[in-house]
Design a protein around this motif. Structure first.
Motif, short mmCIF file in Angstrom:
data_model
loop_
_atom_site.label_atom_id
_atom_site.label_comp_id
_atom_site.label_asym_id
_atom_site.label_seq_id
_atom_site.Cartn_x
_atom_site.Cartn_y
_atom_site.Cartn_z
N ASN A 193 0.83 -1.21 0.00
CA ASN A 193 0.00 0.00 0.00
C ASN A 193 0.86 1.26 0.00
OD1 ASN A 193 1.06 -0.13 2.53
ND2 ASN A 193 -0.88 0.00 3.64
N GLY A 194 2.08 1.13 -0.50
CA GLY A 194 2.98 2.28 -0.55
C GLY A 194 4.09 2.06 -1.56
N PRO A 195 4.99 3.03 -1.70
CA PRO A 195 6.05 2.95 -2.71
C PRO A 195 7.04 1.82 -2.44
CG PRO A 195 5.79 5.20 -1.87
CD PRO A 195 5.00 4.31 -0.98
N VAL A 196 7.75 1.45 -3.51
CA VAL A 196 8.85 0.49 -3.43
C VAL A 196 10.17 1.25 -3.44
CG1 VAL A 196 10.02 -1.43 -4.56
CG2 VAL A 196 7.53 -1.31 -4.57
N LEU A 197 11.02 1.01 -2.46
CA LEU A 197 12.35 1.61 -2.41
C LEU A 197 13.30 0.69 -3.18
CD1 LEU A 197 13.91 4.01 -1.02
CD2 LEU A 197 14.61 2.33 0.70
N VAL A 198 13.91 1.20 -4.25
CA VAL A 198 14.78 0.40 -5.11
C VAL A 198 16.23 0.79 -4.87
CG1 VAL A 198 15.31 -0.25 -7.48
CG2 VAL A 198 12.96 0.25 -6.84
N VAL A 199 17.05 -0.18 -4.48
CA VAL A 199 18.42 0.08 -4.04
C VAL A 199 19.42 -0.40 -5.09
CG1 VAL A 199 20.13 -0.38 -2.23
CG2 VAL A 199 17.69 -0.13 -1.63
N ASP A 200 20.40 0.45 -5.40
CA ASP A 200 21.48 0.09 -6.33
C ASP A 200 22.75 0.76 -5.86
OD1 ASP A 200 22.69 -1.12 -8.47
OD2 ASP A 200 21.80 0.16 -10.00
N ASP A 201 23.88 0.43 -6.52
CA ASP A 201 25.14 1.02 -6.08
C ASP A 201 25.38 2.41 -6.66
OD1 ASP A 201 25.50 0.05 -8.64
OD2 ASP A 201 27.49 -0.77 -8.29
N ARG A 202 25.00 2.63 -7.93
CA ARG A 202 25.24 3.95 -8.52
C ARG A 202 24.28 4.22 -9.66
NH1 ARG A 202 31.12 3.85 -11.01
NH2 ARG A 202 31.49 2.27 -9.43
N ILE A 203 24.17 5.50 -9.99
CA ILE A 203 23.45 5.93 -11.18
C ILE A 203 24.44 6.65 -12.08
CG2 ILE A 203 21.77 7.60 -12.07
CD1 ILE A 203 19.94 6.91 -9.80
N GLU A 204 24.57 6.16 -13.32
CA GLU A 204 25.45 6.79 -14.29
C GLU A 204 24.63 7.53 -15.35
OE1 GLU A 204 27.93 3.62 -15.68
OE2 GLU A 204 29.29 3.76 -13.97
N THR A 205 23.94 6.78 -16.20
CA THR A 205 23.09 7.41 -17.21
C THR A 205 21.66 7.58 -16.73
OG1 THR A 205 22.46 5.29 -18.21
CG2 THR A 205 24.49 6.35 -19.02
N GLY A 206 21.24 6.80 -15.74
CA GLY A 206 19.88 6.85 -15.24
C GLY A 206 18.93 5.90 -15.94
N TRP A 207 19.39 5.22 -16.99
CA TRP A 207 18.48 4.36 -17.74
C TRP A 207 18.19 3.04 -17.03
CZ3 TRP A 207 15.60 7.05 -20.45
CH2 TRP A 207 16.07 8.11 -21.22
N THR A 208 19.11 2.53 -16.24
CA THR A 208 18.83 1.31 -15.48
C THR A 208 17.70 1.57 -14.49
OG1 THR A 208 21.12 0.55 -15.68
CG2 THR A 208 19.78 -0.44 -13.94
N ALA A 209 17.79 2.68 -13.77
CA ALA A 209 16.73 3.03 -12.83
C ALA A 209 15.42 3.28 -13.55
CB ALA A 209 17.14 4.27 -12.03
N THR A 210 15.47 3.84 -14.76
CA THR A 210 14.26 4.11 -15.54
C THR A 210 13.57 2.81 -15.94
OG1 THR A 210 15.23 6.15 -16.39
CG2 THR A 210 13.36 5.25 -17.60
N VAL A 211 14.36 1.85 -16.43
CA VAL A 211 13.79 0.56 -16.83
C VAL A 211 13.25 -0.19 -15.61
CG1 VAL A 211 14.36 -1.71 -17.78
CG2 VAL A 211 15.20 0.36 -18.90
N ALA A 212 13.99 -0.17 -14.50
CA ALA A 212 13.52 -0.84 -13.28
C ALA A 212 12.20 -0.23 -12.80
CB ALA A 212 14.58 -0.75 -12.20
N ALA A 213 12.12 1.10 -12.84
CA ALA A 213 10.88 1.76 -12.42
C ALA A 213 9.72 1.37 -13.32
CB ALA A 213 11.07 3.27 -12.42
N ARG A 214 9.96 1.32 -14.63
CA ARG A 214 8.90 0.93 -15.56
C ARG A 214 8.40 -0.48 -15.24
NH1 ARG A 214 8.93 -2.26 -20.09
NH2 ARG A 214 11.21 -2.39 -20.07
N LEU A 215 9.31 -1.41 -15.02
CA LEU A 215 8.92 -2.80 -14.75
C LEU A 215 8.14 -2.90 -13.43
CD1 LEU A 215 12.21 -4.62 -15.79
CD2 LEU A 215 10.02 -4.66 -17.01
#
Length: 233
Positions: A193-215
């Protein structure tokens, strides 16, 4: 030969400034440099040229597929935490569980995060270089926040995300189908009933986080909050 007095420096004005830094000023600067936390804006637009690479998307990323603004512990280009993070994430640095100083700093970042709604679960991204670091960080955050750790996203192929690409469209194209939400995570997300916190080591281009968020949004996550140790710039 054309040099003239500038009228501003100590030599021209005759006002010489001391070269000693007051202790209070040095302490304030030190505290500011070591203060953790950098806001990370999500990608809002798909890159141009995706149609030529076989992806039928363009323009603005739909609001129901994007991540919320995220947080990073620090920038790799900064002094202070940047110095520590460069050593931690260096190519030749060993992988291992998150250390107490880093975990404590991440907790400070989370405490200062002015989110609209508190996370309801924690997910980590898969990693071929730092699985122990990311998994332990995600589990530690979940334990401290008394949140369920839902697990890690998976790779769809043994090669992971494949080789690095030169531009945004090529990078996104290589990532588009490289990640997947395992069924057990998808099932758990549907009950949140709330947001998902997604943890990674780094953001370079931001596209990995974008794809993960979409999924994750497609799997039913009400919102996605990216949290990483470092951003490249």
């Amino acid at each position: 030969p054309d040099a003239v007095p500038c009228g501003r420096c100590d030599n021209c004005t005759g006002q010489h400034w001391p070269d000693e830094v007051p202790q209070a000023g040095a302490a304030a600067a030190r505290e500011r440099l070591l203060r953790p936390g950098v806001e990370v804006e999500p990608r809002r637009m798909w890159p141009a040229g995706l149609q030529a690479l076989g992806l039928d998307v363009s323009g603005k990323i739909p609001a129901d597929l994007t991540a919320e603004p995220g947080r990073a512990l620090g920038r790799l280009t900064d002094v202070g935490w940047g110095t520590r993070l460069r050593a931690l994430l260096a190519p030749d640095a060993p992988d291992g569980p998150v250390t107490e100083p880093v975990a404590g700093a991440v907790v400070k970042v989370l405490t200062a995060w002015d989110w609209d709604q508190r996370p309801a679960g924690v997910v980590t991204l898969p990693s071929r270089t730092r699985p122990a670091l990311i998994t332990s960080l995600g589990g530690r955050i979940a334990a401290i926040g008394r949140l369920p750790y839902l697990g890690a996203l998976g790779y769809t192929s043994p090669d992971g995300t494949g080789p690095r690409r030169h531009n945004s469209a090529q990078r996104l194209s290589s990532l588009w189908s490289a990640l997947e939400v395992p069924p057990e995570i998808a099932g758990a997300i549907n009950g949140l009933n709330g947001p998902v916190l997604v943890v990674d080591d780094r953001i370079e281009t931001g596209w990995t986080a974008t794809v993960a968020a979409r999924l994750l949004r497609e799997a039913g996550a009400p919102a996605v909050l990216p949290l990483v140790l470092a951003v490249s710039s």
